[in-house]
Enzyme design. Sequence first.
Site, PDB file in Angstrom:
ATOM      1  N   SER A 727       0.826  -1.220   0.000  1.00 41.91           N
ATOM      2  CA  SER A 727       0.000   0.000   0.000  1.00 41.91           C
ATOM      3  C   SER A 727       0.850   1.257   0.000  1.00 41.91           C
ATOM      4  CB  SER A 727      -0.960   0.009   1.198  1.00 41.91           C
ATOM      5  OG  SER A 727      -1.867  -1.049   1.117  1.00 41.91           O
ATOM      6  N   GLY A 906      -4.964   0.156  -0.184  1.00 41.41           N
ATOM      7  CA  GLY A 906      -5.300  -1.114  -0.817  1.00 41.41           C
ATOM      8  C   GLY A 906      -5.416  -2.305   0.100  1.00 41.41           C
ATOM      9  N   GLU A 907      -4.584  -2.368   1.150  1.00 42.89           N
ATOM     10  CA  GLU A 907      -4.528  -3.596   1.935  1.00 42.89           C
ATOM     11  C   GLU A 907      -5.258  -3.523   3.270  1.00 42.89           C
ATOM     12  OE1 GLU A 907      -0.399  -5.548   0.696  1.00 42.89           O
ATOM     13  OE2 GLU A 907      -0.353  -3.380   0.878  1.00 42.89           O
ATOM     14  N   MET A 908      -5.534  -2.329   3.734  1.00 39.21           N
ATOM     15  CA  MET A 908      -6.275  -2.201   4.993  1.00 39.21           C
ATOM     16  C   MET A 908      -7.594  -2.983   4.974  1.00 39.21           C
ATOM     17  SD  MET A 908      -9.187  -0.460   6.072  1.00 39.21           S
ATOM     18  CE  MET A 908      -9.347   1.105   5.273  1.00 39.21           C
TER      19      MET A 908
END
Length: 948
Positions: A727, A906-908
């Site tokens: 991210s 993006g990854e949260m």
Amino acid sequence: MAKEKTEAQLAGGYVVKKLTVNGVPRRVIGKPEVTLLTVLREQLKMTGTKRGCNCGQCGVCNVILNGKVVRACITRWKSVPEFSQITTIEGVGTPENLHALQWAMIVCGAIQCGFCTPGFIMCGKALLDENKNPTREEVRDWFGKNWMACRCTGYKQIVDAVMKAAAILRGEEKIEELAKMYKPGDKVWNSSYPRPSAVYKATGLWDFGDDDRLKLPEEFLFAYPYALEGVRHAKVNKINISEAEKCEGVVKVCTYKDVKGTNRLRGQVGCDSAVTDGWERRIMVEEGDKIRQWGDIVAVVVADTEEHARAAAQKVKVDYEPLPELINVREAIKEDAVSVFDDCPGIDGMPNAWNKRCFTKGEDPHDIITNAAHKIDDEFYSSRQPHMVLEADCGYAYYDDEGRVTIHSKSCAIYFAIVKLARAIGLPPSKIRIIENNMGASFGYKTTVTNEQYLALALMTTGRPVYMRVDMKEHNQRTPKRSPSLMHIRAGADAKGKLVGVEGTCWIDHGPCSESANDLTNKSGQFFFSPYAYDDMRVTAYTIWTNHRWSSAFRAYGSPQIYWGVETAMDMLAYECGIDPFDFREQNLLEWAPFTDNPRGQFPSGYAPEVFPLPEMMKKARPVYEEMKKKAKELSTPEKKYGVGVSVSIYNANDDGADESGSNIELLKDGSVMIYNTWEDHGQGADMGTVGTAHEALRPLNLSPEQIKLYMNDTARCPNSGAAAASRSQTMTGNAIVDSCNKLLDAMRKPDGTYRTYDEMIAEGIPTFYEGKWQAKIQRKDGSVESCCGNDKDSGKGIPFAFHMFAVNLALVSVDMKTFKAHCEQFVLCGDVGVINNYLVVDGQQYGGVAQGIGLALTEDFLDESKYHNFVTMGFPYIKDITDDLTLIHSEVPRPLGPFGASGTGEMPLSGPHAAVGNAIYAACGARVKTIPAIPSRIKEALEEMKK
């Protein structure tokens, strides 16, 4: 005529048919058994219709045949009636004249990577042709019935688009020209401006790698990498290619003997806690060495056609001795386990443990937990989650005009790919060029090389340009997956429900390659109970060799594993304390203050995050949580029970330790600018990220978005921006973009505050090209900054991350008490990713991440390559598996060092939703599932265990 046609079919002859394709009369000739997809793509060159699974499970190949949606990949040419009317995406609309559904898909943010977009538009159009007033559930039923799959969006925005298009077709709304959505002086930053690529994806004009293949010069050969199916562990005695070399069309059969370099791909080099040097991953299996996993390549067959290459590969003979297979991490860590690598000494009595990471805080908590008023001591296991992208691995290679080995692939880490390849193939990095193809998603697996090494080998050994594509079954069997993690966690709380100590041991199954595993293993400590305050902690994480699928990055790399254990443990401890799980988390949050030196306000690595919005986020989530609990109580019956689960998660937004990025800018003659960087785009919106950031930085020039041009993802033309992973791109490359823009503005600025034109810059001899750079750093109490650094191998202390993202996840889940099937009925994500660049992009990332989290919780796994190789068996979450009741609550706390206050995103959304779903199952029916996915048999087993 019908009789003649039948005879021609029986004789294997061609069948000619008169059709109308996109309104144009055509006479089309095809072999009876080929698919309609092959006729459209390879004969008519209508590449807007995509080739995905090739077995009718994804819908990317949908066309409308005589008014009905058909999957072209399973429709044989012989079954297409003569005089048929066929509509493909090319016949729906153009960039200048969009169909209502194409326009709605763009403005609703329903397009991410774009690979499934033509299929959804064709399917949605067929519905709207029949019914211009569908309900949302009718739209979802329609897409479900037609096997439509999307891995990026979470489906909600696609349904939004169909509903909006229906309103347009009914005359209730109007299409607005996309170009007129921006008015001079508007901000693009912090808006919902459509991403630049969306219009081309919506019209089928966005070419992916396999589309490029049909437009390459005819001298390109086909290269097929051959592996022994079903062999996971074996000693290879002899590789015999003599019969394969004689086959029709074969130009070369490559083996390890043809590799000019070391035949070893760069892995975990420089990891001081490992007992491997990191060079264990080979390009090709060598005689006398081992096959260590299903999919290890023994030969690459290069031929004139794919058919000839595949046929010849079956003639490759391998003499091998089968060895015991280790496909379960529990077996791999036993003292008497067979060694995956004979020369690996192991750690702490485990023969396949090759890396050990320790994190400590305060005192040893073992006795503290044992003596605590409330405690839990349990084991948890997270699954080997498959990425399940809809575009299989593909790419091509040639020598460019400067003699460089030039590879076009799906890479989302193109400079890293060069570093991995150089020594392995025997070339200096300057002789390798990587260009990212338009990508049908990645979710992280393409941070590594998967086909680039074979493309390079085929090119270098034949001297001929080559193309390569594996089918979807091979793709699923051979590409890396998320590492499973076995976790033993102990935690204690005092009589009032305050955490007093936590400890854990994690065993991470990383397959037979070290590939970036140190960062992954670090996550077990970096995010161990990271949202919470406690004085004493010990966690030890081991990385383990097995013969199962090798592992690489997957969205939220490392955190879904540890949050599955930690947030399930937090839930269990809350019930042990007799405290509501939401209240328990809220009262145990970090005691954070800006620049705090208080250990209870710091992460396990011993530093405090740059911001800590979780207390306010919990306040926002509180009324939603209470309403969901009320709803669950009202809906519950003895036959179907409902419950609400919560989890809290944090993830980083830059790469682990030292991290830097570059981005360049050039002022062009017409007053526009060109941005050069390698912010790779695997669907997350790098084009919009770059445009939005640059537009905000260049606002004094009053440029329109169209005046910001992009030259991206070519190592010969663009600076190293780092991987589009962790991210990190919005923070790291975003800051580099701002730096380059500021340098250009400084050069253009006149003494009176106005700005020079291009001609004035040239006349005064002022450069028009500027380089931007950024290095990860944190701010100290005195205002100074300090560069990030890695974690100490013995204590875990360090400053690995400059930026973070935060989430509160709420799930309402039902459990059918007859079938024991769980379904997520509602999901609310309260997230903070800093100031948002583009809402369409961020919302899409968050909806999609939640959908993947629901899949991780309930259906997705990769157990056995012989069975788990297609979307259905791997548990792909289709539209009816994902709730339409998805809500995002944004918290936008500005990051002090982020570009215009931004962090990553993006990854949260995939760090914690699965834990909320698992906790909701317990709240619904009392089944505490500790191994995901929570399939019905595991829920049933947990209920039976509860009764005991």
